[in-house]
Structure formats: structure tokens, C-alpha cells
Design a protein around this motif. Structure first.
Motif, PDB file in Angstrom:
ATOM      1  N   TYR A 102       0.850  -1.196   0.000  1.00 12.22           N
ATOM      2  CA  TYR A 102       0.000   0.000   0.000  1.00 12.22           C
ATOM      3  C   TYR A 102       0.883   1.243   0.000  1.00 12.22           C
ATOM      4  CZ  TYR A 102      -3.357  -3.525   1.578  1.00 12.22           C
ATOM      5  OH  TYR A 102      -4.131  -4.661   1.681  1.00 12.22           O
ATOM      6  N   ALA A 103       0.280   2.347  -0.441  1.00 13.34           N
ATOM      7  CA  ALA A 103       1.091   3.562  -0.622  1.00 13.34           C
ATOM      8  C   ALA A 103       1.706   4.099   0.673  1.00 13.34           C
ATOM      9  CB  ALA A 103       0.262   4.643  -1.297  1.00 13.34           C
ATOM     10  N   ILE A 104       1.144   3.736   1.839  1.00  9.51           N
ATOM     11  CA  ILE A 104       1.789   4.252   3.056  1.00  9.51           C
ATOM     12  C   ILE A 104       2.764   3.224   3.642  1.00  9.51           C
ATOM     13  CG2 ILE A 104      -0.035   5.877   3.712  1.00  9.51           C
ATOM     14  CD1 ILE A 104      -0.751   3.903   5.976  1.00  9.51           C
ATOM     15  N   GLY A 105       3.050   2.171   2.872  1.00 11.01           N
ATOM     16  CA  GLY A 105       3.949   1.114   3.348  1.00 11.01           C
ATOM     17  C   GLY A 105       5.357   1.634   3.623  1.00 11.01           C
ATOM     18  N   ASN A 106       5.999   1.058   4.639  1.00 10.89           N
ATOM     19  CA  ASN A 106       7.375   1.397   5.004  1.00 10.89           C
ATOM     20  C   ASN A 106       7.581   2.871   5.331  1.00 10.89           C
ATOM     21  OD1 ASN A 106       8.517  -1.168   4.873  1.00 10.89           O
ATOM     22  ND2 ASN A 106       8.521  -1.079   2.630  1.00 10.89           N
ATOM     23  N   LEU A 107       6.553   3.503   5.840  1.00 14.28           N
ATOM     24  CA  LEU A 107       6.680   4.934   6.185  1.00 14.28           C
ATOM     25  C   LEU A 107       6.300   5.132   7.639  1.00 14.28           C
ATOM     26  CD1 LEU A 107       4.911   6.488   3.076  1.00 14.28           C
ATOM     27  CD2 LEU A 107       7.357   6.531   3.557  1.00 14.28           C
ATOM     28  N   SER A 108       7.010   6.054   8.300  1.00 16.42           N
ATOM     29  CA  SER A 108       6.540   6.354   9.653  1.00 16.42           C
ATOM     30  C   SER A 108       5.521   7.475   9.600  1.00 16.42           C
ATOM     31  CB  SER A 108       7.648   6.666  10.635  1.00 16.42           C
ATOM     32  OG  SER A 108       8.666   7.326  10.107  1.00 16.42           O
ATOM     33  N   LEU A 109       4.645   7.440  10.587  1.00 17.53           N
ATOM     34  CA  LEU A 109       3.465   8.314  10.566  1.00 17.53           C
ATOM     35  C   LEU A 109       3.414   9.173  11.826  1.00 17.53           C
ATOM     36  CD1 LEU A 109       1.191   5.382   9.389  1.00 17.53           C
ATOM     37  CD2 LEU A 109       1.901   7.305   7.964  1.00 17.53           C
ATOM     38  N   PRO A 110       4.235  10.202  11.880  1.00 16.17           N
ATOM     39  CA  PRO A 110       4.298  11.002  13.109  1.00 16.17           C
ATOM     40  C   PRO A 110       2.987  11.714  13.438  1.00 16.17           C
ATOM     41  CG  PRO A 110       5.562  12.034  11.326  1.00 16.17           C
ATOM     42  CD  PRO A 110       5.164  10.673  10.860  1.00 16.17           C
ATOM     43  N   TYR A 111       2.264  12.134  12.408  1.00  7.17           N
ATOM     44  CA  TYR A 111       1.010  12.873  12.670  1.00  7.17           C
ATOM     45  C   TYR A 111      -0.073  11.937  13.190  1.00  7.17           C
ATOM     46  CZ  TYR A 111       3.525  16.347  10.088  1.00  7.17           C
ATOM     47  OH  TYR A 111       4.496  17.221   9.679  1.00  7.17           O
ATOM     48  N   PHE A 112      -0.065  10.722  12.651  1.00  7.89           N
ATOM     49  CA  PHE A 112      -1.028   9.731  13.129  1.00  7.89           C
ATOM     50  C   PHE A 112      -0.702   9.393  14.590  1.00  7.89           C
ATOM     51  CE2 PHE A 112      -2.339   5.134  13.399  1.00  7.89           C
ATOM     52  CZ  PHE A 112      -3.686   5.401  13.497  1.00  7.89           C
ATOM     53  N   THR A 113       0.590   9.292  14.886  1.00  8.55           N
ATOM     54  CA  THR A 113       1.010   9.017  16.266  1.00  8.55           C
ATOM     55  C   THR A 113       0.456  10.103  17.192  1.00  8.55           C
ATOM     56  OG1 THR A 113       3.048   8.136  15.319  1.00  8.55           O
ATOM     57  CG2 THR A 113       3.025   8.466  17.702  1.00  8.55           C
ATOM     58  N   GLU A 114       0.612  11.339  16.763  1.00  7.54           N
ATOM     59  CA  GLU A 114       0.095  12.468  17.571  1.00  7.54           C
ATOM     60  C   GLU A 114      -1.416  12.344  17.759  1.00  7.54           C
ATOM     61  OE1 GLU A 114       0.830  16.414  15.917  1.00  7.54           O
ATOM     62  OE2 GLU A 114       2.962  15.935  15.932  1.00  7.54           O
ATOM     63  N   TRP A 115      -2.082  12.009  16.658  1.00 10.00           N
ATOM     64  CA  TRP A 115      -3.554  11.893  16.698  1.00 10.00           C
ATOM     65  C   TRP A 115      -3.972  10.822  17.714  1.00 10.00           C
ATOM     66  CZ3 TRP A 115      -7.159   8.048  15.748  1.00 10.00           C
ATOM     67  CH2 TRP A 115      -8.481   8.468  15.575  1.00 10.00           C
ATOM     68  N   VAL A 116      -3.290   9.679  17.681  1.00 12.12           N
ATOM     69  CA  VAL A 116      -3.623   8.579  18.598  1.00 12.12           C
ATOM     70  C   VAL A 116      -3.420   9.026  20.048  1.00 12.12           C
ATOM     71  CG1 VAL A 116      -2.947   6.262  19.371  1.00 12.12           C
ATOM     72  CG2 VAL A 116      -3.045   6.771  16.930  1.00 12.12           C
TER      73      VAL A 116
END
Ligand code: FAD
Length: 644
Positions: A102-116
């Protein structure tokens, strides 16, 4: 020594897994059996209601090489959603997504982390990993009659008594199912899994089950979210899970009439790849289409995201064969429409495995679209987005897909980005200044509609113009193709989030409904309000409730809710969730919504079925059941209590 015992001995000699038997071995034994049984080799021919409609067409015998192996657990998670190599993980306190599918594969997600962290206040250093796959000794022993096994060997149908094979076909993907896989034990799992490879093999198997009073539960992709494939816990007879995955041929493609005859076990991604290679598409794309099957779509009345161009499954279906204990139900011709009494295709559509096995389906196909384009529109608030959507439906100019996300979901979607500007996001840089400062949108109110256009380039251009013009009347601003494309990509990824959430005591899932236009807004508000109130009353402080409008019709819409909360440690989180979802369903019904737009009834929503279809409707369904399945072989217990 019985054929069964002899098979076990041969299997051991050949090094075949403890309880797994294969056709080739069985055949060697059955060919030397004295076949006195009326079901041996070839079985009893069931009465057919009319001849097969495609008797004149040459049939392909080669199975499609499926992405999903017969041994599903090689590729798919045994206790969660999707591919084993694709999941959300936490590394050094930051969430990322693994794999490159998927297009978000192998990427870190700092904004999603913040959201969680903000939304659920969790400690990301204290995840709770699920239990490992149970050991073989921990599975309940299968209850299988030796006489049945003897005869099954002779039918050349491969089968397994292996614990893991049985376990992974004992559930779908409700929160309840996944929670039990991670932390508990199912009270009942199938005793045996069988993989018939053709319509005729299913006919034989159903006849054999009828003879031995064996329960059959058809299993397609196992993506059910209504507990439809789970075993009734009180069932004392042998339960056979009939896995349709090895019935996945495209038997023929008729380019003149634009129809394809497919076996029911083919999964969406295989179907689309194979049709695509010949320049065609079915256009049916439910969000689960990577894993769900054609037979499952028919059995649950599925809806695909591009239904505006291609139709829902009932619009795509031209002809269908269903094997029941009383015979094969099918029409005698393959025509666009018939005025010939009630339409029996509609007895099969939505039957949820309670009446028989769908074996072959003739569906409409279309040439691949010349042009596919994405789009998105930002609206100042949900109501304006909804009014615009309603107008698009009124003018009947819907593109292949049009979806409106509420503010909560919009912000959540925005958080699933790796770095600013990566996908040309709405809330970055100049776009944000334009939307919030110049246009005056409130980031905590605004909503986004995502669009997919498919067709002839000129028609798409015309449609785009029309839709953006309508949106402008309601304050909508085009927000770019990248946002639209990303929205649809996320559709497939979002399903993976729950597995991560459960590691941090966050439970949740989605549920859906259909509702008339005039009640859509109030239904959305009422359900959100009710859940908020109920969460507060239950002492749940961290929760998310959001919705999106995913389908439009002349007379109304389909609304999807996402609801999740951090479990506060009191009681059982799944029981609490189920209670809250029940209250939400009551609210939906009180607000004029339906029991389900496309997920079906299953066992989860059975208690409301009579109120939806009337007492007489329930009696009609039961009479049909009695006629087609008098011994209740298809006793998965879905839709309505089957006390015949
Ligand atoms: C992440 C996710 C997204 C989803 N998105 C959508 C969506 O966009 N649209 C939508 O409509 N649904 C959606 N669903 C629900 C689900 O995918 C559908 O209900 C789908 O049609 C089920 O197909 P399946 O092959 O997985 O069936 P299964 O889960 O295997 O079975 C479902 C029911 O159908 C019966 N059945 C299966 N095959 C046959 C057969 N050949 N003959 C007779 N009965 C059979 C089973 O016995 C069972 O009762 C989603 C589910 C998930 C988990």
C-alpha cells in the motif's frame, strides 16, 4: 479396516499432515472400494430447476491462480486483518506501516502518532501482543462420522481436519471475532473443512451432507462482519466449512453480450486482474474486494464503492446457480430481464448461506474505462457537503464514487500522512491558508468529499464540471486530485488499524445503514449524540465516533459509522462495545435508517430482522427455508431463528 483408517495409514506413510487428506490419496483407495453407496463417485444427480443456461458455451477448465493460497494462513494473518506483511507497528514511540503493498507502506506516521496520543491518551510503550497461534493439541477434537468421511473420500473433494484450518474458517471480522482470536477461545469451530472444485462437486457434497445430517457453512473470503460464518454454539451435529476458494474459474467471457460466467469462489482482486487482462472489468469494488468472493457478495447483497457506474451486486447479477438440499435453483435462460413471477435471484441474493451454496454466477462486465480520475472537494461543514451530495443525486450526475467524510474523519485521514506535503494534503502550506484564512473554513468543522470518475474522457470532463459547479453552490472548493486518490487508498489501509488499536486496549469497528435524504443529517447527528452520551454514562472518556456518507441513490444515502473507545478496564470490552453498538442500532432505526445497507443480518443483527420485514416476511423466509432445506443442513443460524 475402514477406508478412513486406511487413509490415515497411507497419509502417515506419505508424510501428509496429521489430519489433512488429499484427493489423490483418497482416489487411489476409492477406486478399489466396492461402490455400493448411492453417493459414491459422482453422487446422486440432484433435480435441476431448468437446464443450465449456458450449456452451449465452451467452458474453461483452468483455475485462476489466486493471490490467496489454499492454505490461507501462509499469506494472511490468522488473528487479524489482511496480509501478514502489512500492519501498523510502533517503533521508538512512532507508528508506521509495514510492507510495500500500500502507498503508506514502510513509512513512519508522526502525525497519526500524535492523533492517537491526543485522542486516546495511550502509552505507546506498553502494547499487548496477541497470543500465538494455538497448538494443535488445544483445538477441540472434530466430531466427524467415519461413514461420512468414507464417502467423502470417494467424492474426490479435498478436506482437512487440521485445527488451524478449522479455526481460521470459524469466524469473520467483527470485533468479537478478532478479540476471541487474540485473547479467548471459540465455543464452537467447524469440525472439518472441505474444498470442492466445481458445481458438480458441491452437488455431491450437499447430497452427502443431507444423507448424513451434516451441517454445511459456506465460506468465501471470510470477511463477514455480521458473524455470518461463525458456528452456532449449540449445534451438536458435525459442522463442515465449505471453502469455495478452489472454485474460482472464469468459465467463459462473452464479449458480445458483455457477461462473464464465474465460479463463486473467485475473490475480487483475482476477478478484476483476470478480466482486466482481457480489457474488461466488473466494476464491483467493495472495500474488502482484495479478499471477499463473488459468492459472498451475492450471499450478502454486497455494495461496491463504484456502484454509481456499475451497480450494486444485484444490478450486476444476470444469472446464478445455487445448490440446495432440494435441488439446484437457477433460471433457464440468461436474459436481461424477465416478467415471470417473483424473481428467484432475489431469494438467493442475501440468503447468507442459509439456503444453499452459490456455485456459479453470470455477471455483467464492461470494457475498462478509458479514463479514471480522482477528485476532492472541501466544504465548510457536513451539512453543506450533504446538501451538495443530495443535489448531485437529484441531477443524477454521480461519478463512479462520491463519499462525504465528516470533520472527525477528515482530520483522522489528514493525520495518516508521513510528512507535510507528501500527498499534496489539504491542511498544508498555501492550501491551508487559502481554505482557512481566505475562505474562512473552520478546521474543526470542515468536511471533504472524495470523488472517483470513470468513463470516456469527454464524459468525465463534463461530469467533473457539473459536480464542481453544484459543490460551489454549497460553498465547496475543489481540493485536488491527490486528496481524492489518497482517500481511496486509505480505504484499504484503515481496516488494518484495529489490530494495532487492540494492542493498546482500544476496541472498535464500523457499522452502516441506509436512510432517506430528508433524514440523513438527523440520523448522523442522533447516532453520534447517543453514543457520546452513552460513553459518558459508562465512564468512557476516550472515544471516537465519526461517519461518512458513502453511497447516493435517488431516494437516499448509505451512511457508515466508525466507533471506537479506550477500554477503561471495567467489564469485558467486547460486551461493552456490543451493548453500545446495539444502542446505536436502535437509534438508527428510530431515526428512519435500515438494519443494513450491505453488511447483512448475520447473527449480529438478527433480533431486529422481524421489525424490518414484518411477521409475514419472516414466515415467508422460513417457508422458503423449509422448501429448500427441510433438514436444516445450512444451519449457520443467520437472518432468523431457524426453528423450522
Ligand atoms: C474491511 C472490510 C470492508 C468491507 N467493505 C465492504 C463493502 O465495501 N461493501 C460490502 O458490501 N461489504 C463490505 N464488507 C463486508 C464483507 O466483505 C461482505 O459481506 C462480503 O460480501 C463477504 O464476502 P466473503 O466472500 O468474504 O463472504 P464470507 O465472509 O465468507 O461469508 C459471508 C456470508 O455469505 C455466505 N457465503 C459465502 N460464500 C457463499 C456461497 N458461495 N454460497 C452461499 N453462501 C455463501 C457465508 O456462509 C456467510 O453467511 C467489508 C468487510 C470488511 C472486513
Amino acid at each position: 479396516m475402514s477406508a478412513d483408517d486406511r487413509l490415515k495409514v497411507v497419509a502417515r506413510h506419505l508424510g501428509v499432515g496429521k489430519n489433512v487428506f488429499h484427493t489423490s490419496i483418497a482416489m487411489q483407495l476409492c477406486s478399489s472400494e466396492n461402490k455400493t453407496s448411492d453417493t459414491a463417485q459422482g453422487g446422486v444427480v440432484l433435480p435441476q430447476i431448468g437446464p443450465s443456461s449456458d450449456a452451449r458455451k465452451p467452458r474453461r477448465s483452468k483455475p485462476v491462480k489466486s493471490v490467496i493460497p489454499k492454505n490461507r494462513q501462509e499469506l494472511l494473518k490468522w488473528n487479524g486483518w489482511g496480509y501478514k506483511d502489512s500492519k501498523f507497528v510502533v517503533e521508538n514511540g512512532i507508528v508506521s506501516f509495514t510492507g510495500n503493498r500500500y502507498a503508506i507502506g514502510n513509512l513512519s506516521l508522526p502525525y497519526f502518532t500524535e492523533w492517537v496520543l491526543e485522542k486516546f491518551d495511550v502509552d505507546l510503550n506498553s502494547g499487548k501482543i496477541a497470543d500465538p497461534v494455538p497448538k494443535q493439541d488445544n483445538f477441540p477434537s472434530p466430531i466427524v462420522d467415519a461413514g461420512f468421511l468414507d464417502e467423502l473420500h470417494c467424492l474426490q473433494i479435498s478436506f482437512s481436519l487440521d485445527g488451524v484450518d478449522r479455526l481460521i474458517r470459524s469466524h469473520g471480522h467483527t470485533l468479537h471475532d478478532i478479540f476471541i482470536l487474540r485473547e479467548g477461545t471459540f465455543e464452537r469451530i467447524p469440525d472439518i473443512v472441505a474444498w470442492p472444485e466445481s458445481h458438480d462437486a458441491v452437488v455431491n457434497l450437499v447430497q452427502l451432507a443431507e444423507k448424513h445430517d451434516i451441517v454445511i457453512i459456506p465460506f468465501g473470503g471470510g470477511t463477514s462482519v455480521s458473524k455470518a460464518v461463525s458456528c452456532p454454539r449449540e449445534e451438536t451435529r458435525t459442522i463442515l466449512s465449505l471453502d469455495t476458494s478452489q472454485m474460482n474459474r472464469i468459465l467463459w467471457l462473452d464479449q458480445e453480450n458483455l457477461v462473464a460466467c464465474c465460479e463463486a469462489g473467485i475473490v475480487g482482486q483475482d476477478l478484476e486482474r483476470e478480466l482486466g487482462q482481457q480489457g474488461f472489468t466488473s466494476g464491483h469494488e467493495p472495500d474488502s474486494y482484495e479478499f471477499s468472493s463473488l459468492g459472498g457478495w451475492v450471499a450478502t447483497r454486497a455494495s461496491g464503492m463504484k456502484k454509481n457506474v456499475y451497480g450494486n451486486i444485484e444490478d450486476l447479477l444476470v444469472h446464478v446457480r445455487m445448490v440446495t438440499p432440494s435441488g439446484v435453483l437457477e433460471k433457464s435462460c440468461q436474459v436481461p430481464r424477465m416478467s415471470c413471477g417473483p424473481d428467484f435471484n432475489h431469494v438467493i441474493l442475501g440468503s447468507e448461506g442459509t439456503l444453499g451454496v452459490i456455485t456459479e454466477v453470470i455477471i455483467k462486465v464492461r470494457p475498462l474505462p478509458q479514463c479514471k480520475k480522482y477528485g476532492s472537494i472541501a466544504f465548510p461543514n457536513f451539512e453543506s457537503g450533504l446538501l451538495s451530495m443530495r443535489e448531485v443525486a437529484k441531477q443524477r450526475c454521480q461519478p463512479a464514487s462520491i463519499r462525504l467524510m465528516d470533520n472527525e474523519q477528515f482530520k483522522f485521514g489528514q493525520s495518516l500522512r508521513p510528512v507535510p506535503g507528501y500527498f499534496g494534503l489539504l491542511l498544508d502550506g498555501l492550501k491551508k491558508i487559502y481554505i482557512t484564512k481566505i475562505k474562512g473554513f473552520d478546521v474543526n468543522q470542515m468536511c471533504v468529499t472524495t470523488l472517483v470518475f470513470e468513463g470516456d474522457p469527454k464524459d468525465v470532463e463534463h461530469q467533473e464540471k457539473k459536480i464542481y459547479d453544484i459543490a460551489a453552490q454549497y460553498g465547496g472548493i475543489p481540493a485536488g486530485e491527490a486528496n481524492g486518490e489518497r482517500g481511496y487508498m486509505l480505504t484499504f489501509v484503515i481496516a488494518y488499524i484495529r489490530d494495532l488499536a487492540m494492542e493498546y486496549n482500544i476496541v472498535g469497528e464500523s457499522f452502516e445503514t441506509s436512510v432517506s435524504w430528508d433524514r440523513t443529517l438527523s440520523l448522523c447527528n442522533n447516532v453520534k449524540h447517543r453514543l457520546k452520551k452513552e460513553c459518558e454514562a459508562a465512564g468512557i472518556r476516550h472515544f471516537m465516533i465519526s461517519c461518512r456518507v458513502t453511497q447516493t441513490y435517488d431516494v437516499g444515502s448509505c451512511v457508515y459509522f466508525y466507533f471506537g473507545f479506550k477500554w477503561n478496564g471495567v467489564g469485558n470490552p467486547v460486551t461493552t462495545y456490543e451493548h453500545l453498538e446495539e444502542l446505536a442500532r436502535d437509534e438508527i432505526l428510530a431515526s428512519g435508517g435500515s438494519l443494513s445497507h450491505h453488511h447483512g443480518v448475520g447473527k449480529l443483527r438478527m433480533r431486529w430482522f422481524p421489525s424490518q420485514v414484518s411477521k409475514l416476511g419472516v414466515e415467508l423466509y422460513r417457508a422458503t427455508k423449509r422448501q429448500l432445506d427441510p433438514k436444516n443442513i445450512f444451519a449457520n443460524g443467520n437472518i432468523s431463528k431457524q426453528n423450522l
